[in-house]
Scaffold this motif. Structure first.
Motif, PDB file in Angstrom:
ATOM      1  N   LEU A 298       0.822  -1.221   0.000  1.00 28.81           N
ATOM      2  CA  LEU A 298       0.000   0.000   0.000  1.00 28.81           C
ATOM      3  C   LEU A 298       0.850   1.262   0.000  1.00 28.81           C
ATOM      4  CD1 LEU A 298      -2.787  -1.143   2.497  1.00 28.81           C
ATOM      5  CD2 LEU A 298      -2.749  -1.307   0.006  1.00 28.81           C
ATOM      6  N   GLY A 299       1.879   1.259  -0.825  1.00 26.88           N
ATOM      7  CA  GLY A 299       2.747   2.425  -0.950  1.00 26.88           C
ATOM      8  C   GLY A 299       3.802   2.531   0.120  1.00 26.88           C
ATOM      9  N   GLY A 300       3.835   1.563   1.029  1.00 28.58           N
ATOM     10  CA  GLY A 300       4.800   1.613   2.123  1.00 28.58           C
ATOM     11  C   GLY A 300       6.102   0.901   1.813  1.00 28.58           C
ATOM     12  N   LEU A 301       6.910   0.699   2.843  1.00 27.98           N
ATOM     13  CA  LEU A 301       8.213   0.076   2.679  1.00 27.98           C
ATOM     14  C   LEU A 301       8.055  -1.432   2.579  1.00 27.98           C
ATOM     15  CD1 LEU A 301      10.148   2.059   5.457  1.00 27.98           C
ATOM     16  CD2 LEU A 301       9.492   2.789   3.146  1.00 27.98           C
ATOM     17  N   GLY A 302       8.943  -2.061   1.821  1.00 28.90           N
ATOM     18  CA  GLY A 302       8.904  -3.510   1.726  1.00 28.90           C
ATOM     19  C   GLY A 302       9.703  -4.029   0.553  1.00 28.90           C
ATOM     20  N   VAL A 303       9.934  -5.332   0.571  1.00 28.35           N
ATOM     21  CA  VAL A 303      10.602  -6.035  -0.523  1.00 28.35           C
ATOM     22  C   VAL A 303       9.642  -7.084  -1.060  1.00 28.35           C
ATOM     23  CG1 VAL A 303      12.482  -7.594  -1.145  1.00 28.35           C
ATOM     24  CG2 VAL A 303      12.928  -5.656   0.368  1.00 28.35           C
ATOM     25  N   LEU A 304       9.322  -7.002  -2.337  1.00 30.07           N
ATOM     26  CA  LEU A 304       8.427  -7.950  -2.965  1.00 30.07           C
ATOM     27  C   LEU A 304       9.226  -8.902  -3.845  1.00 30.07           C
ATOM     28  CD1 LEU A 304       4.923  -7.759  -4.047  1.00 30.07           C
ATOM     29  CD2 LEU A 304       6.510  -8.387  -5.880  1.00 30.07           C
ATOM     30  N   ILE A 305       9.090 -10.194  -3.584  1.00 30.03           N
ATOM     31  CA  ILE A 305       9.789 -11.224  -4.345  1.00 30.03           C
ATOM     32  C   ILE A 305       8.777 -11.907  -5.254  1.00 30.03           C
ATOM     33  CG2 ILE A 305      11.055 -13.399  -4.186  1.00 30.03           C
ATOM     34  CD1 ILE A 305      12.200 -12.341  -1.543  1.00 30.03           C
TER      35      ILE A 305
ATOM     36  N   LEU B  90       3.031 -13.934   4.387  1.00 33.33           N
ATOM     37  CA  LEU B  90       3.631 -13.623   3.099  1.00 33.33           C
ATOM     38  C   LEU B  90       2.636 -13.011   2.127  1.00 33.33           C
ATOM     39  CD1 LEU B  90       4.116 -16.836   0.928  1.00 33.33           C
ATOM     40  CD2 LEU B  90       2.363 -16.601   2.644  1.00 33.33           C
ATOM     41  N   ASN B  91       1.355 -12.894   2.515  1.00 33.94           N
ATOM     42  CA  ASN B  91       0.334 -12.501   1.555  1.00 33.94           C
ATOM     43  C   ASN B  91       0.322 -11.016   1.209  1.00 33.94           C
ATOM     44  OD1 ASN B  91      -0.426 -15.165   2.127  1.00 33.94           O
ATOM     45  ND2 ASN B  91      -2.516 -14.708   1.539  1.00 33.94           N
ATOM     46  N   GLY B  92       0.688 -10.151   2.129  1.00 34.00           N
ATOM     47  CA  GLY B  92       0.542  -8.740   1.863  1.00 34.00           C
ATOM     48  C   GLY B  92      -0.902  -8.297   2.018  1.00 34.00           C
ATOM     49  N   ALA B  93      -1.225  -7.100   1.566  1.00 31.24           N
ATOM     50  CA  ALA B  93      -2.561  -6.538   1.769  1.00 31.24           C
ATOM     51  C   ALA B  93      -3.530  -6.912   0.646  1.00 31.24           C
ATOM     52  CB  ALA B  93      -2.461  -5.019   1.894  1.00 31.24           C
TER      53      ALA B  93
ATOM     54  N   ASP C  31      -3.076   7.387  -8.159  1.00 31.97           N
ATOM     55  CA  ASP C  31      -1.972   8.259  -7.737  1.00 31.97           C
ATOM     56  C   ASP C  31      -2.140   8.739  -6.292  1.00 31.97           C
ATOM     57  OD1 ASP C  31       0.490   9.440  -8.204  1.00 31.97           O
ATOM     58  OD2 ASP C  31      -0.392  11.327  -8.876  1.00 31.97           O
ATOM     59  N   LEU C  32      -2.496   7.794  -5.413  1.00 30.04           N
ATOM     60  CA  LEU C  32      -2.616   8.115  -3.990  1.00 30.04           C
ATOM     61  C   LEU C  32      -1.264   7.916  -3.313  1.00 30.04           C
ATOM     62  CD1 LEU C  32      -5.973   6.232  -3.299  1.00 30.04           C
ATOM     63  CD2 LEU C  32      -5.655   8.644  -3.849  1.00 30.04           C
ATOM     64  N   HIS C  33      -1.002   8.669  -2.249  1.00 33.11           N
ATOM     65  CA  HIS C  33       0.320   8.628  -1.628  1.00 33.11           C
ATOM     66  C   HIS C  33       0.295   8.261  -0.149  1.00 33.11           C
ATOM     67  CE1 HIS C  33       2.071  10.290  -5.270  1.00 33.11           C
ATOM     68  NE2 HIS C  33       1.110  11.211  -5.267  1.00 33.11           N
ATOM     69  N   LYS C  34      -0.741   8.645   0.580  1.00 28.99           N
ATOM     70  CA  LYS C  34      -0.790   8.362   2.007  1.00 28.99           C
ATOM     71  C   LYS C  34      -1.319   6.952   2.248  1.00 28.99           C
ATOM     72  CE  LYS C  34      -1.534  13.190   3.330  1.00 28.99           C
ATOM     73  NZ  LYS C  34      -2.440  14.144   4.024  1.00 28.99           N
ATOM     74  N   PRO C  35      -0.625   6.153   3.066  1.00 28.12           N
ATOM     75  CA  PRO C  35      -1.064   4.771   3.314  1.00 28.12           C
ATOM     76  C   PRO C  35      -2.517   4.662   3.758  1.00 28.12           C
ATOM     77  CG  PRO C  35       1.132   5.101   4.199  1.00 28.12           C
ATOM     78  CD  PRO C  35       0.649   6.450   3.749  1.00 28.12           C
TER      79      PRO C  35
ATOM     80  N   GLU D 171      -5.127   6.640   3.080  1.00 23.55           N
ATOM     81  CA  GLU D 171      -6.076   6.856   1.990  1.00 23.55           C
ATOM     82  C   GLU D 171      -5.982   5.742   0.948  1.00 23.55           C
ATOM     83  OE1 GLU D 171      -3.444  10.044  -0.677  1.00 23.55           O
ATOM     84  OE2 GLU D 171      -5.307  10.682   0.296  1.00 23.55           O
ATOM     85  N   ILE D 172      -4.770   5.173   0.786  1.00 19.63           N
ATOM     86  CA  ILE D 172      -4.602   4.041  -0.128  1.00 19.63           C
ATOM     87  C   ILE D 172      -5.419   2.845   0.362  1.00 19.63           C
ATOM     88  CG2 ILE D 172      -2.953   2.331  -0.989  1.00 19.63           C
ATOM     89  CD1 ILE D 172      -0.855   4.555  -1.028  1.00 19.63           C
ATOM     90  N   HIS D 173      -5.291   2.536   1.654  1.00 15.64           N
ATOM     91  CA  HIS D 173      -6.011   1.400   2.216  1.00 15.64           C
ATOM     92  C   HIS D 173      -7.526   1.633   2.163  1.00 15.64           C
ATOM     93  CE1 HIS D 173      -7.307  -1.686   5.091  1.00 15.64           C
ATOM     94  NE2 HIS D 173      -6.150  -2.265   4.852  1.00 15.64           N
ATOM     95  N   LYS D 174      -7.958   2.846   2.459  1.00 16.41           N
ATOM     96  CA  LYS D 174      -9.383   3.166   2.420  1.00 16.41           C
ATOM     97  C   LYS D 174      -9.941   2.991   1.016  1.00 16.41           C
ATOM     98  CE  LYS D 174     -12.657   6.932   3.338  1.00 16.41           C
ATOM     99  NZ  LYS D 174     -12.805   8.334   3.807  1.00 16.41           N
ATOM    100  N   GLN D 175      -9.187   3.457   0.005  1.00 14.75           N
ATOM    101  CA  GLN D 175      -9.656   3.352  -1.371  1.00 14.75           C
ATOM    102  C   GLN D 175      -9.670   1.899  -1.829  1.00 14.75           C
ATOM    103  OE1 GLN D 175     -10.820   6.058  -3.224  1.00 14.75           O
ATOM    104  NE2 GLN D 175     -11.569   4.384  -4.487  1.00 14.75           N
ATOM    105  N   ALA D 176      -8.676   1.127  -1.407  1.00 14.45           N
ATOM    106  CA  ALA D 176      -8.629  -0.285  -1.778  1.00 14.45           C
ATOM    107  C   ALA D 176      -9.845  -1.030  -1.218  1.00 14.45           C
ATOM    108  CB  ALA D 176      -7.346  -0.914  -1.260  1.00 14.45           C
TER     109      ALA D 176
END
Length: 277
Positions: free
Chosen positions: A40-47, A224-227, A240-244, A246-251
């Protein structure tokens, strides 16, 4: 410019300008969309390990991607990579260079794939190439890779060796990716892709090795699933949302309003709770 770089603003601007479109168009990659859906726009490593492979990392200082150059040159640890290993084994067998373990492995693959001879593996590849192009070939190699996972799950020694090598490629790439992130803090990891969905054993052992061998990585609360899925990530990128928040709310709004819950949430198997730290 090569597709892996489509997320760059310069490349996006150039491509959109070439089309003559006047609207606000953004070009992204599957890896970026999957990362955005997971974190959701935050920090992380996706494999990612599916029809291709890549490691996409982001921290407070920026982002880094390792791999993702396509199955022609790399995509190590992906389904097509494992499929090519099957073809190598078939070639060695036909040339009389395979050992007993490799021959037994190939016999099992041919039986599961319902292919009568090793030669027909190559004939099918060429037939697909002439009719469907590279997409058909990649899909067929992916399907062969899934068979390797199934054989490894049933304790085939050579299949298990190939799966271990696939994991090693992904771990090395993850180590390089995290080394390029500058925050110095532990960063959550998420696994995505068809290969990881096809074998819970593959997912579980890969994550165990990642947490043991790449010290910067930790696990999300969700395992391991993520959001959300890469498809939801793609929609969120377009918004083009930036704040976590508002991203989660929109999702959540998208999932509720359009009934996307079946494919909006990640479908990968959850890991045993003992691995969630």
């Amino acid at each position: 410019r090569y597709w892996r770089d489509w997320s760059s603003d310069v490349c996006s601007s150039d491509l959109v300008a070439d089309t003559g479109l006047q609207s606000d168009v953004r070009i992204s990659s599957l890896a970026q969309a999957a990362h955005h859906g997971a974190f959701l726009g935050g920090l992380g490593v996706l494999i990612r390990s599916g029809h291709g492979s890549s490691i996409y990392g982001r921290d407070a200082q920026g982002e880094r991607i390792v791999g993702g150059w396509g199955s022609l040159v790399t995509d190590c640890g992906s389904g097509p990579w494992l499929g090519r290993e099957v073809l190598k084994c078939a070639a060695r067998t036909l040339d009389g260079m395979a050992n007993a373990m490799q021959k037994g492995f190939l016999d099992s693959v041919l039986r599961m794939a319902e292919v009568p001879t090793a030669v027909e593996l190559f004939e099918r590849i060429e037939s697909l190439r002439s009719v469907q192009g590279s997409f058909g070939v990649r899909k067929y190699l992916f399907d062969l890779g899934v068979l390797v996972l199934k054989l490894a799950d049933s304790s085939d020694a050579f299949a298990d060796l190939l799966v271990s090598r696939a994991q090693e490629h992904l771990i090395v790439a993850a180590r390089l990716c995290t080394a390029g992130l500058t925050s110095g803090n532990r960063i959550p990891v998420c696994l995505r892709g068809g290969m990881l969905e096809n074998s819970s054993r593959f997912s579980k052992t890969l994550l165990e090795r990642l947490l043991r061998e790449v010290k910067q990585l930790t696990v999300l609360d969700q395992g391991l699933n993520g959001a959300f899925s890469p498809l939801i990530g793609l929609v969120l990128l377009a918004l083009d949302l930036h704040k976590p928040a508002e991203i989660h709310k929109q999702a959540q709004h998208i999932l509720t309003r359009y009934g996307m819950s079946e494919w909006g949430k990640p479908q990968m198997p959850l890991l045993p709770s003992g691995l969630i730290n």
